[in-house]
Design a protein around this motif. Structure first.
Motif, PDB file in Angstrom:
ATOM      1  N   GLU A 240       0.848  -1.186   0.000  1.00 39.72           N
ATOM      2  CA  GLU A 240       0.000   0.000   0.000  1.00 39.72           C
ATOM      3  C   GLU A 240       0.886   1.240   0.000  1.00 39.72           C
ATOM      4  N   LEU A 241       0.301   2.367  -0.365  1.00 39.15           N
ATOM      5  CA  LEU A 241       1.063   3.603  -0.303  1.00 39.15           C
ATOM      6  C   LEU A 241       1.551   3.862   1.119  1.00 39.15           C
ATOM      7  N   GLU A 242       0.762   3.458   2.109  1.00 46.02           N
ATOM      8  CA  GLU A 242       1.181   3.612   3.509  1.00 46.02           C
ATOM      9  C   GLU A 242       2.393   2.770   3.856  1.00 46.02           C
ATOM     10  N   SER A 243       2.666   1.737   3.061  1.00 46.24           N
ATOM     11  CA  SER A 243       3.868   0.938   3.304  1.00 46.24           C
ATOM     12  C   SER A 243       5.120   1.797   3.157  1.00 46.24           C
ATOM     13  N   TRP A 244       5.066   2.771   2.254  1.00 48.64           N
ATOM     14  CA  TRP A 244       6.191   3.695   2.100  1.00 48.64           C
ATOM     15  C   TRP A 244       6.379   4.515   3.374  1.00 48.64           C
ATOM     16  N   PHE A 245       5.284   4.916   3.990  1.00 46.83           N
ATOM     17  CA  PHE A 245       5.375   5.712   5.212  1.00 46.83           C
ATOM     18  C   PHE A 245       5.912   4.879   6.377  1.00 46.83           C
TER      19      PHE A 245
ATOM     20  N   GLU B  80       7.560  -3.892   1.975  1.00 44.87           N
ATOM     21  CA  GLU B  80       6.919  -4.211   0.690  1.00 44.87           C
ATOM     22  C   GLU B  80       6.087  -5.486   0.787  1.00 44.87           C
ATOM     23  N   THR B  81       6.427  -6.359   1.712  1.00 47.89           N
ATOM     24  CA  THR B  81       5.721  -7.636   1.827  1.00 47.89           C
ATOM     25  C   THR B  81       4.904  -7.752   3.093  1.00 47.89           C
ATOM     26  N   SER B  82       5.270  -7.020   4.137  1.00 44.92           N
ATOM     27  CA  SER B  82       4.573  -7.119   5.424  1.00 44.92           C
ATOM     28  C   SER B  82       4.779  -5.818   6.188  1.00 44.92           C
ATOM     29  N   PRO B  83       3.748  -5.326   6.863  1.00 45.77           N
ATOM     30  CA  PRO B  83       2.419  -5.913   7.063  1.00 45.77           C
ATOM     31  C   PRO B  83       1.501  -5.675   5.877  1.00 45.77           C
ATOM     32  N   ARG B  84       0.526  -6.552   5.711  1.00 49.11           N
ATOM     33  CA  ARG B  84      -0.449  -6.386   4.636  1.00 49.11           C
ATOM     34  C   ARG B  84      -1.354  -5.192   4.924  1.00 49.11           C
ATOM     35  N   ASP B  85      -1.742  -5.016   6.179  1.00 53.61           N
ATOM     36  CA  ASP B  85      -2.599  -3.894   6.563  1.00 53.61           C
ATOM     37  C   ASP B  85      -1.733  -2.742   7.055  1.00 53.61           C
ATOM     38  N   ALA B  86      -1.143  -2.000   6.115  1.00 52.72           N
ATOM     39  CA  ALA B  86      -0.242  -0.900   6.488  1.00 52.72           C
ATOM     40  C   ALA B  86      -0.989   0.211   7.219  1.00 52.72           C
ATOM     41  N   LYS B  87      -2.229   0.447   6.829  1.00 50.96           N
ATOM     42  CA  LYS B  87      -3.023   1.480   7.498  1.00 50.96           C
ATOM     43  C   LYS B  87      -3.229   1.123   8.967  1.00 50.96           C
ATOM     44  N   GLY B  88      -3.560  -0.138   9.226  1.00 50.66           N
ATOM     45  CA  GLY B  88      -3.757  -0.586  10.604  1.00 50.66           C
ATOM     46  C   GLY B  88      -2.481  -0.519  11.420  1.00 50.66           C
ATOM     47  N   TRP B  89      -1.355  -0.837  10.785  1.00 53.79           N
ATOM     48  CA  TRP B  89      -0.069  -0.786  11.481  1.00 53.79           C
ATOM     49  C   TRP B  89       0.223   0.640  11.931  1.00 53.79           C
TER      50      TRP B  89
ATOM     51  N   ARG C 204      10.845   2.771  -8.025  1.00 52.16           N
ATOM     52  CA  ARG C 204      10.187   2.694  -9.326  1.00 52.16           C
ATOM     53  C   ARG C 204       9.450   4.003  -9.628  1.00 52.16           C
ATOM     54  N   LEU C 205       8.758   4.576  -8.633  1.00 47.13           N
ATOM     55  CA  LEU C 205       8.099   5.865  -8.825  1.00 47.13           C
ATOM     56  C   LEU C 205       9.127   6.939  -9.170  1.00 47.13           C
ATOM     57  N   ASP C 206      10.215   6.960  -8.441  1.00 48.14           N
ATOM     58  CA  ASP C 206      11.281   7.923  -8.689  1.00 48.14           C
ATOM     59  C   ASP C 206      11.782   7.808 -10.134  1.00 48.14           C
ATOM     60  N   LYS C 207      12.013   6.572 -10.566  1.00 45.70           N
ATOM     61  CA  LYS C 207      12.500   6.344 -11.926  1.00 45.70           C
ATOM     62  C   LYS C 207      11.460   6.765 -12.960  1.00 45.70           C
TER      63      LYS C 207
ATOM     64  N   LEU D  24      12.286  11.006   2.229  1.00 46.81           N
ATOM     65  CA  LEU D  24      12.211  10.225   1.000  1.00 46.81           C
ATOM     66  C   LEU D  24      13.399   9.285   0.838  1.00 46.81           C
ATOM     67  N   ASP D  25      14.556   9.667   1.349  1.00 50.84           N
ATOM     68  CA  ASP D  25      15.721   8.793   1.238  1.00 50.84           C
ATOM     69  C   ASP D  25      15.544   7.518   2.053  1.00 50.84           C
ATOM     70  N   LEU D  26      14.881   7.628   3.209  1.00 49.74           N
ATOM     71  CA  LEU D  26      14.609   6.428   3.994  1.00 49.74           C
ATOM     72  C   LEU D  26      13.679   5.485   3.240  1.00 49.74           C
ATOM     73  N   ILE D  27      12.701   6.055   2.531  1.00 49.17           N
ATOM     74  CA  ILE D  27      11.806   5.212   1.745  1.00 49.17           C
ATOM     75  C   ILE D  27      12.582   4.540   0.614  1.00 49.17           C
ATOM     76  N   ARG D  28      13.425   5.290  -0.040  1.00 44.50           N
ATOM     77  CA  ARG D  28      14.213   4.721  -1.145  1.00 44.50           C
ATOM     78  C   ARG D  28      15.060   3.538  -0.686  1.00 44.50           C
ATOM     79  N   GLN D  29      15.603   3.635   0.515  1.00 46.07           N
ATOM     80  CA  GLN D  29      16.490   2.581   1.003  1.00 46.07           C
ATOM     81  C   GLN D  29      15.791   1.239   1.105  1.00 46.07           C
ATOM     82  N   LYS D  30      14.489   1.253   1.443  1.00 45.56           N
ATOM     83  CA  LYS D  30      13.791  -0.002   1.700  1.00 45.56           C
ATOM     84  C   LYS D  30      12.781  -0.394   0.628  1.00 45.56           C
TER      85      LYS D  30
END
Length: 241
Positions: A134-139, A170-179, A215-218, A203-209
């Motif tokens: 989810e987009l929240e996974s980035w957060f 990217e793989t866990s948790p499935r419910d990023a909003k709930g996390w 892919r969005l950046d590219k 944003l650099d922390l998001i890029r690292q993981k």
């Protein structure tokens, strides 16, 4: 060079507020505002299967129709589709491909290829990106950048770093909003809070993981370069051979 319009397509209300913030931050980093301006009205289209569904028995008819709608906006240069990658199946011309796990790259390639039927890659650029899951996974990946970076009246304050950020969001948790809701003291509501998170996370922390964020950046770099070169792209492309 005249600026070209970039139209965003997203899932819901929270994404419509957060995605433009992320895209503007990337455009600023890339120095792309001399050739691109962001359309102020993202198009909310629902979940991935909604984009792929048939209309009048034609596969991907809704996707084609949405792209034709974008073409009516003046000086269109590109369309960016940003969706959550939490589907169970990839959709092709016959519907969901059951028995195979969802693959964000394959799903994006199919949609990018379909876009070419209505001018994507010829008349204007199209980029398809899935946030996994989810987009929240980035957060989540950058949650600890929220510590001590807020005005006093912010709801999104973390008093100390979180010790349990998943190694692979990217793989866990499935419910990023709930996390997020369980760890942000005031709770989390995507419609209310997603935009502020997009403004404040590192944003650099998001890029690292997050490969999906890279892919969005590219994709943004590809769009900007295509407009600079006076051409159109449809990305990601199917590999040759």
């Amino acid at each position: 060079m005249n600026q070209k319009r970039l139209v965003l397509m997203v899932e819901g209300h929270g994404d419509a507020a957060a995605a433009p913030v992320l895209v503007k931050r990337l455009l600023k980093e890339q120095g792309g505002f001399d050739v691109v301006f962001l359309d102020p009205d993202p198009i909310r289209i629902g979940h991935y299967p909604e984009v792929c569904k048939k209309e009048t028995q034609k596969p991907f008819a809704k996707w084609h129709r949405l792209l034709k709608t974008c073409q009516k906006r003046e000086n269109l240069g590109a369309v960016l589709l940003l969706l959550d990658g939490d589907s169970d199946w990839v959709w092709d011309h016959n519907g969901p491909v059951k028995g195979e796990p969802f693959c964000a790259m394959r799903a994006a390639q199919i949609l990018a290829q379909e876009a070419r039927k209505v001018g994507g890659g010829y008349l204007f650029s199209v980029a398809v990106v899935f946030a996994c899951k989810e987009l929240e996974s980035w957060f989540i990946a950058a949650a600890n950048s929220l510590v001590g970076k807020h005005p006093p009246d912010s709801r999104l304050i973390l008093s100390q770093p979180l010790p349990d950020i998943p190694p692979d969001p990217e793989t866990s948790p499935r419910d990023a909003k709930g996390w997020l809701g369980k760890r942000i003291p005031a709770g989390y509501n995507p419609v209310r809070d997603q935009k502020e998170l997009a403004e404040r996370v590192d944003l650099d922390l998001i890029r690292q993981k997050m490969r999906s964020f890279r892919r969005l950046d590219k994709a943004m770099k590809e769009i900007v370069q295509a407009i600079r070169d006076g051409r159109a792209i449809s990305t990601p492309e199917f590999p040759l051979g």
